[in-house]
Scaffold this motif. Structure first.
Motif, PDB file in Angstrom:
ATOM      1  N   LEU A  54       6.150 -20.400   8.075  1.00  0.00           N
ATOM      2  CA  LEU A  54       5.515 -19.610   8.766  1.00  0.00           C
ATOM      3  C   LEU A  54       5.504 -18.186   8.387  1.00  0.00           C
ATOM      4  CD1 LEU A  54       5.800 -20.695  12.495  1.00  0.00           C
ATOM      5  CD2 LEU A  54       4.102 -21.308  11.224  1.00  0.00           C
ATOM      6  N   HIS A  55       6.659 -18.079   7.587  1.00  0.00           N
ATOM      7  CA  HIS A  55       7.152 -16.580   6.997  1.00  0.00           C
ATOM      8  C   HIS A  55       6.616 -16.790   5.468  1.00  0.00           C
ATOM      9  CE1 HIS A  55       9.079 -14.973  10.387  1.00  0.00           C
ATOM     10  NE2 HIS A  55       9.331 -16.293  10.713  1.00  0.00           N
ATOM     11  N   PRO A  56       6.031 -15.519   5.056  1.00  0.00           N
ATOM     12  CA  PRO A  56       5.776 -15.473   3.598  1.00  0.00           C
ATOM     13  C   PRO A  56       6.953 -15.460   2.712  1.00  0.00           C
ATOM     14  CG  PRO A  56       5.223 -13.353   4.578  1.00  0.00           C
ATOM     15  CD  PRO A  56       5.641 -14.407   5.696  1.00  0.00           C
ATOM     16  N   TRP A  57       6.907 -15.380   1.394  1.00  0.00           N
ATOM     17  CA  TRP A  57       8.200 -15.114   0.664  1.00  0.00           C
ATOM     18  C   TRP A  57       8.517 -13.809   0.881  1.00  0.00           C
ATOM     19  CZ3 TRP A  57      10.886 -18.965  -2.003  1.00  0.00           C
ATOM     20  CH2 TRP A  57      10.157 -20.046  -2.070  1.00  0.00           C
ATOM     21  N   PRO A  58       9.985 -13.504   0.766  1.00  0.00           N
ATOM     22  CA  PRO A  58      10.443 -12.203   1.000  1.00  0.00           C
ATOM     23  C   PRO A  58       9.676 -11.101   0.333  1.00  0.00           C
ATOM     24  CG  PRO A  58      11.950 -13.763   1.232  1.00  0.00           C
ATOM     25  CD  PRO A  58      10.973 -14.502   0.743  1.00  0.00           C
ATOM     26  N   GLY A  59       9.682 -11.354  -1.063  1.00  0.00           N
ATOM     27  CA  GLY A  59       9.033 -10.238  -1.922  1.00  0.00           C
ATOM     28  C   GLY A  59       7.684  -9.895  -1.344  1.00  0.00           C
ATOM     29  N   GLN A  60       6.894 -10.724  -1.055  1.00  0.00           N
ATOM     30  CA  GLN A  60       5.301 -10.536  -0.671  1.00  0.00           C
ATOM     31  C   GLN A  60       5.312  -9.509   0.610  1.00  0.00           C
ATOM     32  OE1 GLN A  60       3.925 -14.397  -0.128  1.00  0.00           O
ATOM     33  NE2 GLN A  60       3.607 -14.878  -2.168  1.00  0.00           N
ATOM     34  N   ARG A  61       6.187  -9.912   1.608  1.00  0.00           N
ATOM     35  CA  ARG A  61       6.233  -9.280   2.663  1.00  0.00           C
ATOM     36  C   ARG A  61       6.774  -7.945   2.540  1.00  0.00           C
ATOM     37  NH1 ARG A  61       7.929 -12.206   7.817  1.00  0.00           N
ATOM     38  NH2 ARG A  61       9.883 -12.379   6.818  1.00  0.00           N
ATOM     39  N   PHE A  62       7.862  -7.634   1.889  1.00  0.00           N
ATOM     40  CA  PHE A  62       8.344  -6.734   1.514  1.00  0.00           C
ATOM     41  C   PHE A  62       7.560  -5.685   0.876  1.00  0.00           C
ATOM     42  CE2 PHE A  62      11.927  -3.802  -0.113  1.00  0.00           C
ATOM     43  CZ  PHE A  62      12.669  -3.609   0.828  1.00  0.00           C
ATOM     44  N   ALA A  63       6.967  -5.989  -0.080  1.00  0.00           N
ATOM     45  CA  ALA A  63       6.180  -5.094  -1.115  1.00  0.00           C
ATOM     46  C   ALA A  63       4.982  -4.560  -0.089  1.00  0.00           C
ATOM     47  CB  ALA A  63       5.570  -6.006  -2.325  1.00  0.00           C
ATOM     48  N   VAL A  64       4.603  -5.235   0.877  1.00  0.00           N
ATOM     49  CA  VAL A  64       3.425  -4.827   1.826  1.00  0.00           C
ATOM     50  C   VAL A  64       3.952  -3.759   2.820  1.00  0.00           C
ATOM     51  CG1 VAL A  64       1.821  -5.609   3.671  1.00  0.00           C
ATOM     52  CG2 VAL A  64       2.088  -7.071   1.527  1.00  0.00           C
ATOM     53  N   LYS A  65       5.225  -4.035   3.241  1.00  0.00           N
ATOM     54  CA  LYS A  65       5.756  -3.101   4.210  1.00  0.00           C
ATOM     55  C   LYS A  65       6.341  -1.894   3.403  1.00  0.00           C
ATOM     56  CE  LYS A  65       7.287  -4.346   8.231  1.00  0.00           C
ATOM     57  NZ  LYS A  65       8.146  -4.827   9.277  1.00  0.00           N
ATOM     58  N   TYR A  66       6.710  -2.130   2.632  1.00  0.00           N
ATOM     59  CA  TYR A  66       7.585  -0.967   1.629  1.00  0.00           C
ATOM     60  C   TYR A  66       6.824  -0.671   0.339  1.00  0.00           C
ATOM     61  CZ  TYR A  66      10.650  -1.625   5.685  1.00  0.00           C
ATOM     62  OH  TYR A  66      11.409  -1.937   6.865  1.00  0.00           O
ATOM     63  N   PRO A  67       5.854  -0.263   0.162  1.00  0.00           N
ATOM     64  CA  PRO A  67       5.080  -0.144  -1.189  1.00  0.00           C
ATOM     65  C   PRO A  67       5.742   0.957  -2.046  1.00  0.00           C
ATOM     66  CG  PRO A  67       3.607   0.797   0.532  1.00  0.00           C
ATOM     67  CD  PRO A  67       5.108   0.493   1.202  1.00  0.00           C
ATOM     68  N   ARG A  68       6.296   1.849  -1.547  1.00  0.00           N
ATOM     69  CA  ARG A  68       6.838   2.929  -2.457  1.00  0.00           C
ATOM     70  C   ARG A  68       8.044   2.704  -3.257  1.00  0.00           C
ATOM     71  NH1 ARG A  68       8.013   7.895   1.822  1.00  0.00           N
ATOM     72  NH2 ARG A  68       9.601   7.686   0.234  1.00  0.00           N
ATOM     73  N   TRP A  69       7.670   2.999  -4.779  1.00  0.00           N
ATOM     74  CA  TRP A  69       8.717   3.043  -5.750  1.00  0.00           C
ATOM     75  C   TRP A  69       8.909   4.570  -5.921  1.00  0.00           C
ATOM     76  CZ3 TRP A  69       7.651  -1.475  -9.663  1.00  0.00           C
ATOM     77  CH2 TRP A  69       7.788  -2.689  -9.155  1.00  0.00           C
ATOM     78  N   GLU A  70      10.286   4.683  -6.030  1.00  0.00           N
ATOM     79  CA  GLU A  70      10.455   6.121  -6.220  1.00  0.00           C
ATOM     80  C   GLU A  70      12.117   6.192  -6.879  1.00  0.00           C
ATOM     81  OE1 GLU A  70      11.280   8.474  -2.768  1.00  0.00           O
ATOM     82  OE2 GLU A  70      11.894   7.140  -1.541  1.00  0.00           O
ATOM     83  N   PRO A  71      11.957   7.090  -7.957  1.00  0.00           N
ATOM     84  CA  PRO A  71      13.389   7.245  -8.508  1.00  0.00           C
ATOM     85  C   PRO A  71      14.380   7.870  -7.574  1.00  0.00           C
ATOM     86  CG  PRO A  71      11.498   8.147  -9.883  1.00  0.00           C
ATOM     87  CD  PRO A  71      10.970   7.824  -8.567  1.00  0.00           C
ATOM     88  N   TYR A  72      15.736   7.343  -7.666  1.00  0.00           N
ATOM     89  CA  TYR A  72      16.509   7.959  -6.795  1.00  0.00           C
ATOM     90  C   TYR A  72      17.992   7.887  -7.491  1.00  0.00           C
ATOM     91  CZ  TYR A  72      19.333   8.803  -2.411  1.00  0.00           C
ATOM     92  OH  TYR A  72      19.968   9.411  -1.531  1.00  0.00           O
TER      93      TYR A  72
END
Length: 511
Positions: A479-497
């Motif tokens: 029932l759950h998608p692959w973690p990377g798919q759902r994580f990229a949807v919920k947290y789309p920001r990529w930022e240098p830190y």
């Protein structure tokens, strides 16, 4: 302070006046008897109250966001009757009652007058006295009992109302890798963050840390000092201290401790997050930026901590520093459950080269994490439901089936279907299909044995059983998608830190 900020903030929207009540156009045509004037009064009051609550929380949230160091000196006025009404309807209808024995349905009768009296007592300060919590135990997977504190219904209402106000402040402060008991975050978000971090960062070592009896050992003095960083309202602080000092009633004996937050109470998870925010989160984030020489990821769900490291030396230094840090604030790590293991894309190869066995596994939020490979031979973290948790669940089902033995078969089937469906809703993650099928099959066997024990006249066959399970049980399905798919949807920001790409992404996403 809050009133001055609210007046100067141009984004604050004034409360919208209630719409005038009037008959529907259909009533004028159909000539039917009109409803009494108060028929929709409660729903109207609740919708208007919900709007006022949302606007008030939005103002607090905006003020907390604009001023990270702001101390809120007038918070209790935001805990009003509309907030209490929303808190009451957010409670579970069938929750166990506290020491007063009052249930949700009983309290709903003449609700408005009861909430008005409760609100008056809370704001006067003195007349409101929290009742002791009722001690209750639930079984743990290891066979032990987990103590819970069940608060009285009125205390639950006030605690939930206060929790909503404090959440508006602390959600602007809490870090991205903290997931437990936070709005719009759940255990699967934490699991996704961990999987993405291990898969996309240079993780070769895992620190699996367990805080020993956390909810019972929290220092109440330190907790109040941490709250004072953001809360300057003396009455609000006094209210929280009343809950901490209310005590627990067990077998007629009242126990009041100087430590702990009363695990099971409504306000306890938020207080625990505040405590660990200052004790662990801020410190760990600073350690990662200043002390770590290689990659590092962190995921925390309440008192469950997992950290990943590129270098073993970093993992050992972090663990030593963490022990010292916790000792300063009355916490300790479980000596048997806290460990550093070799885990990651190269763990299997490195251990084989050294003549060691397969990489060790670790548990997090109900799943055992295993170093595996895809069909193409690439590294893959596999997750399986913890065997001890599954066994405990099946034992519980077996005991309840005995009590339901003589109920009608369709009634038992509907109940078991809900149980299996609830198990699937949490555990149906990729790579865990075998466990889903096994769990469904074992529940079917338990039901089969229960039916056969009804008496000598019962001739239920396994073929009949398969038809029953097909009618009532959901089929195993991921029932759950692959973690990377759902994580990229919920947290789309990529930022240098801190000079490293995607640090926030792997540590828990944007805040």
């Amino acid at each position: 302070m809050m009133h001055e900020r609210e007046k100067s903030d141009p984004n604050i929207v004034a409360e919208k006046p209630a719409n005038g009540a009037g008959r529907l156009a259909e009533e004028l045509v159909e000539r039917r008897t009109g409803t009494e004037g108060n028929a929709d009064q409660r729903s109207t009051l609740r919708s208007q109250g919900r709007e006022r609550v949302a606007q008030g929380l939005a103002r607090i949230r905006q003020a907390a966001k604009q001023g990270k160091g702001t101390r809120f000196t007038t918070l209790l006025p935001h805990v009003h009757i509309d907030q209490f009404r929303e808190a009451f309807y957010a409670l579970k209808r069938n929750a166990a009652p506290g020491v007063d024995g009052v249930t949700w349905r009983e309290y709903e009768a003449d609700l408005d007058s009861k909430l008005a009296d409760l609100c008056d007592r809370v704001h006067k300060g003195g007349p409101y006295h929290p009742l002791p919590s009722r001690r209750r135990y639930i079984p743990k997977a290891d066979g032990k009992q987990r103590p819970l504190a069940v608060a009285a219904l009125e205390d639950k209402i006030v605690q939930r109302a206060v929790q909503e106000v404090l959440n508006a402040i602390y959600e602007e402060d809490f870090l991205g890798f903290s997931y437990g008991f936070r709005p719009r975050r759940n255990a699967h978000d934490a699991l996704d963050a961990l999987m993405v971090g291990i898969g996309q960062r240079k993780v070769n070592w895992i620190l699996d840390a367990d805080i020993q009896t956390f909810f019972d050992t929290v220092s109440q003095d330190w907790l109040v000092r941490f709250l004072e960083h953001r809360i300057g309202d003396v009455r609000m602080l006094r209210l929280i201290q009343k809950w901490l000092k209310a005590g627990v009633l067990e077998d007629g004996v009242l126990t009041v401790n100087e430590t702990g937050t009363g695990q099971g109470s409504v306000i306890s998870p938020l207080l625990a997050n505040v405590y660990l925010h200052y004790v662990f989160d801020l410190w760990a984030e600073r350690w990662r930026r200043r002390e770590a020489t290689g990659d590092m990821i962190i995921v925390r769900y309440a008192d469950d901590l997992v950290a990943g490291f590129e270098l073993e030396a970093d993992a050992k230094r972090f663990l030593d520093a963490l022990r010292a840090r916790f000792e300063e604030f009355a916490l300790s790590l479980h000596p048997e459950k806290t460990r550093i293991i070799e885990f990651g894309p190269h763990a299997a190869t490195d251990r084989e080269r050294r003549g060691l066995g397969k990489p060790e596994t670790f548990n997090f939020l109900g799943f055992t994490h295993i170093c595996g490979k895809t069909r193409a031979g690439k590294f893959l973290v596999k997750r399986k439901s913890r065997h001890d948790r599954v066994r405990t669940k099946l034992k519980d089902i077996k005991a309840k089936l005995r009590r339901r033995m003589h109920q009608p078969t369709p009634e038992i089937g509907r109940w078991l279907g809900q149980v299996v469906r609830g198990f699937f809703n949490y555990h149906a993650v990729p790579t865990n299909f075998t466990t889903l099928a096994m769990f469904r099959r074992h529940v079917a066997k338990l039901w089969f044995r229960t039916l056969r024990r009804r008496g000598n006249r019962d001739h239920t066959t396994w073929a009949t059983m398969e038809k029953l399970t097909g009618d009532f049980f959901p089929k195993p399905k991921i029932l759950h998608p692959w973690p990377g798919q759902r994580f990229a949807v919920k947290y789309p920001r990529w930022e240098p830190y801190a000079g490293k790409l995607h640090v926030r992404f792997c540590a828990g996403g944007a805040q």
